[in-house]
Design a protein around this motif. Structure first.
Motif, PDB file in Angstrom:
ATOM      1  N   VAL A 228      13.839  59.604  14.807  1.00  0.00           N
ATOM      2  CA  VAL A 228      12.519  59.020  15.049  1.00  0.00           C
ATOM      3  C   VAL A 228      11.430  60.013  14.663  1.00  0.00           C
ATOM      4  O   VAL A 228      11.415  61.151  15.140  1.00  0.00           O
ATOM      5  N   ASP A 229      10.529  59.565  13.785  1.00  0.00           N
ATOM      6  CA  ASP A 229       9.295  60.297  13.503  1.00  0.00           C
ATOM      7  C   ASP A 229       8.282  59.883  14.573  1.00  0.00           C
ATOM      8  O   ASP A 229       7.709  58.802  14.516  1.00  0.00           O
ATOM      9  N   ILE A 230       8.093  60.735  15.578  1.00  0.00           N
ATOM     10  CA  ILE A 230       7.246  60.382  16.722  1.00  0.00           C
ATOM     11  C   ILE A 230       5.806  60.153  16.289  1.00  0.00           C
ATOM     12  O   ILE A 230       5.135  59.233  16.779  1.00  0.00           O
TER      13      ILE A 230
ATOM     14  N   ASN B 204       4.496  59.089  13.448  1.00  0.00           N
ATOM     15  CA  ASN B 204       4.254  57.840  12.727  1.00  0.00           C
ATOM     16  C   ASN B 204       5.012  56.652  13.315  1.00  0.00           C
ATOM     17  O   ASN B 204       4.946  55.551  12.768  1.00  0.00           O
ATOM     18  N   ASN B 205       5.749  56.903  14.416  1.00  0.00           N
ATOM     19  CA  ASN B 205       6.483  55.837  15.102  1.00  0.00           C
ATOM     20  C   ASN B 205       7.433  55.111  14.148  1.00  0.00           C
ATOM     21  O   ASN B 205       7.489  53.877  14.082  1.00  0.00           O
TER      22      ASN B 205
ATOM     23  N   ILE C 116      11.491  54.887  12.751  1.00  0.00           N
ATOM     24  CA  ILE C 116      12.857  55.216  13.117  1.00  0.00           C
ATOM     25  C   ILE C 116      13.799  54.900  11.967  1.00  0.00           C
ATOM     26  O   ILE C 116      13.649  53.879  11.281  1.00  0.00           O
TER      27      ILE C 116
ATOM     28  N   SER D 181      12.754  48.354  14.552  1.00  0.00           N
ATOM     29  CA  SER D 181      11.742  49.362  14.828  1.00  0.00           C
ATOM     30  C   SER D 181      12.059  50.053  16.153  1.00  0.00           C
ATOM     31  O   SER D 181      12.895  49.586  16.943  1.00  0.00           O
ATOM     32  N   TRP D 182      11.383  51.152  16.401  1.00  0.00           N
ATOM     33  CA  TRP D 182      11.549  51.896  17.665  1.00  0.00           C
ATOM     34  C   TRP D 182      11.240  50.998  18.860  1.00  0.00           C
ATOM     35  O   TRP D 182      11.961  50.975  19.850  1.00  0.00           O
ATOM     36  N   SER D 183      10.146  50.228  18.781  1.00  0.00           N
ATOM     37  CA  SER D 183       9.767  49.357  19.891  1.00  0.00           C
ATOM     38  C   SER D 183      10.761  48.214  20.074  1.00  0.00           C
ATOM     39  O   SER D 183      10.999  47.763  21.201  1.00  0.00           O
TER      40      SER D 183
ATOM     41  N   TYR E 216      12.074  59.594  28.597  1.00  0.00           N
ATOM     42  CA  TYR E 216      11.315  59.905  27.383  1.00  0.00           C
ATOM     43  C   TYR E 216      10.183  60.888  27.695  1.00  0.00           C
ATOM     44  O   TYR E 216       9.968  61.865  26.962  1.00  0.00           O
TER      45      TYR E 216
END
Length: 643
Positions: free
Chosen positions: A309-311, A313-314, A316, A335-337, A355
């Motif tokens: 995960v690129d935190i 830029n959100n 994954i 997606s991450w979400s 988290y």
């Protein structure tokens, strides 16, 4: 001149009731404080409260419509309005008040808002109020709509404040440029910091190309022109830009997102640019690219799901195995979400806390349920490491997920087994202990039974425990969640007599009265039904005080044989009825807390009756005793009642 008796006869008459049923949403209530008995009700009112006329007529108003114990304000308002009518002999209106009613479709108390008018009906001499005509309108939708409007207005104001705050304090650079000459109209603190060319007061109103002259040499004017002329967004990662930031010309890397800004007519009037400095994170990312391939190969070999995960830029990147663990097709990119939303709603706080802790400590580790839909629930364990930039800001998470559903199910089955085993063994063990006490002369009932009879009954309890132990140790049944039933023609009257005979020995006082009906034989497992009767009788004795008065009946209704067990005990509030047969559920009213129990007896009884294609239910009110019923379908060969 109508006397109170004449009015009573008039309101209860068939013609008036038929006429009043067609009126608006109204009640006629006898002014007999504090009961306020309902003597007439309109169809519109019944439809509004979702009740039948039989449930309302000749009953006390607040018995029909009990208010919430936690918030009795609705009942208090209505009661005071009635008192005011009686005292003033004048109409009293409640333009808006809240009152809870029970909604059968939702099986709960629901808050509604009402407009209410109460008009007096005076006695013949005008000295007293004999009746009150209550007209009620449900205004819940109007009230909720107005509240929604107010909430929406407040929300818009808050959103505007948040947007401005987010814009100014965003961790990425943001700037608004005009279409002509790309004049700086608005920029946030991060953008000023990345430019390092002065404050907002110094830069607002200047062309961005005059502030950073190197942008044109880097080819960015052509990109700006393309966005505003073609009205298309632009996004690119790790864009190299060489310029003088701190007195030294150096190449920096940015993730750049450009969006055209439109007016109400749809014309492009400017440009919005978001820029994130990735110079340091790019170096870190390149350092771990080699290990990423090794991690992918290891995860495929072990069945682990992996993700990166690129935190900032959100974004994954995940393996096919991760999608499968989350109940999705292997080739689906999530997606991450979307991954977070598949976590069971009740377990998302666990993930959120893990988290937040990971962003401080660098270690990400938690277990949670997954809810991929279609009634499926799975368990997973996530382990990851958080990477930080040189400024100790978290920029990346690399981790793995493993499916631990089978381990959790084994743990749940083990706990269920221990709970059921302890409860099932408790009943015969208690009976055996008391029988031996009687045999030893510890109870007055010892004189009524021979030692041989008591030993025989003790042996029966030992046999019950032995049978239960053998059942519980059968691992295949435990794993499948099934218990075998042996159905034979059973005379419930004989069975009730046998169970009551055992229970009478345990009674220190009180009595059990059996009223057998002329019932047919039913196909059933008599031992399992004996457990049900044992449980119902034990509960009746336990919750009935020092001198229980138990009444057991058998009778037929339609094509069912029904057994009922009634007591004179503490009773059960109606709010508990829908859940009383759930596993581990215990009534939380104060008196019930005085009695020990595991909350599983009625659950097991309900399961046994359900497996017999029967029904089980309760009729009870708090403080008025309880009657438990169960019914079984019968075969067409009736037997005479047993005395």
């Amino acid at each position: 001149m109508l006397t109170p008796t004449d009015l009573e006869s008039f309101f209860s008459g068939r013609d008036f009731q038929r006429f009043f049923a067609q009126s608006m949403q109204s009640l006629i209530i006898r002014a007999n404080h504090p009961f306020f008995t309902i003597v007439a009700v309109s169809d519109a009112y019944l439809s509004m409260v979702q009740m039948s006329r039989e449930e309302v007529i000749n009953r006390h108003l607040f018995e029909v419509f009990p208010d919430s114990d936690s918030d009795p304000s609705g009942r208090s308002s209505a009661m005071q309005a009635f008192i005011d009518v009686i005292e003033t002999h004048a109409p009293v209106e409640l333009p808006v008040y809240r009152y809870e009613i029970f909604v059968p479709a939702e099986n709960r108390m629901v808050s509604y808002y009402w407009a209410n008018k109460n008009e007096p009906v005076l006695s013949a001499d005008g000295s007293t109020v004999e009746f009150i005509i209550n007209t009620t309108t449900n205004i819940t939708d109007r009230i909720l709509l107005e509240k929604a409007r107010q909430d929406a207005r407040r929300e818009v104001e808050l959103v505007q404040q948040r947007i401005n705050m987010m814009f100014m304090n965003a961790p990425i650079g943001m700037v608004m440029l005009s279409r002509d000459n790309y004049i700086i109209e608005y920029a946030n603190q991060m953008m000023y910091k990345m430019w390092n060319k002065g404050s907002g007061e110094q830069l607002i109103g200047r062309s961005v190309f005059s502030v950073i002259r190197e942008l044109e040499a880097n080819g960015l004017r052509a990109v700006y022109d393309k966005v505003v002329q073609e009205s298309e967004a632009f996004y690119q990662t790790d864009v190299p830009v060489t310029y003088d930031r701190d007195g030294v010309v150096k190449t920096y890397y940015f993730n750049i997102h450009m969006e055209p800004v439109h007016n109400l007519a749809g014309h492009v009037t400017g440009l919005m640019i978001l820029a994130h400095d990735t110079t340091e994170s790019l170096a870190s990312r390149r350092d771990i690219e080699a290990s990423e391939e090794r991690l992918r190969m290891a995860s495929e070999a072990t069945g682990l799901g992996t993700y990166d995960v690129d935190i900032v830029n959100n974004v994954i990147v995940h393996s096919p195995e991760l999608a499968m663990i989350f109940g999705q097709p292997a080739d689906r990119k999530l997606s991450w979400s979307q991954f977070v939303n598949i976590i069971h709603p009740e377990d998302r706080p666990i993930r959120d806390r893990a988290y937040a802790r990971a962003l401080r400590t660098g270690i990400y580790n938690y277990e949670a349920r997954l809810d991929p839909g279609e009634g499926l629930t799975r368990w997973m364990r996530a382990v990851a490491k958080v990477y930080f930039d040189s400024g100790k800001k978290p920029v990346r998470i690399i981790g793995t997920v493993i499916d631990i559903t089978e381990d959790k199910l084994r743990e749940i089955r083990k706990n269920d087994f221990l709970a059921i085993a302890s409860h099932e063994l408790k009943t015969p063990l208690t009976s055996l202990k008391l029988l031996l006490g009687v045999l030893g002369g510890g109870y007055a009932a010892a004189a009524d039974y021979t030692p041989t009879a008591l030993l025989e009954k003790s042996n029966q309890q030992v046999n019950k425990m032995t049978a239960l132990i053998h059942d519980f140790l059968d691992l295949s049944r435990i794993e499948s969640g099934k218990v075998e039933f042996e159905s034979t023609p059973t005379n419930l009257n004989d069975l009730v007599v046998r169970v009551i005979d055992e229970q009478r020995i345990l009674l220190a006082a009180g009595y059990i009265n059996f009223e057998p009906g002329e019932i047919p034989v039913v196909p059933a497992d008599s031992d399992k039904l004996a457990q049900v009767l044992d449980n119902l009788l034990n509960n009746a004795i336990k919750y009935s005080g020092r001198e229980p008065q138990i009444r057991v009946r058998t009778f037929t209704s339609g094509e069912e044989v029904i057994v009922s067990v009634s007591d004179n005990g503490i009773g059960i509030d109606e709010s508990h009825h829908p859940r009383i047969f759930q596993r581990f559920y215990r009534v939380d009213q104060q008196q019930a807390k005085l009695f020990a129990g595991f909350g599983i007896g009625l659950y097991l009884s309900a399961d046994i009756i359900e497996r017999h294609q029967g029904r089980i239910w309760v009729e009870s009110r708090k403080g008025e005793g309880s009657t438990f019923f169960f019914s079984l379908p019968f075969a067409d060969n009736p037997l005479p009642p047993v005395n």
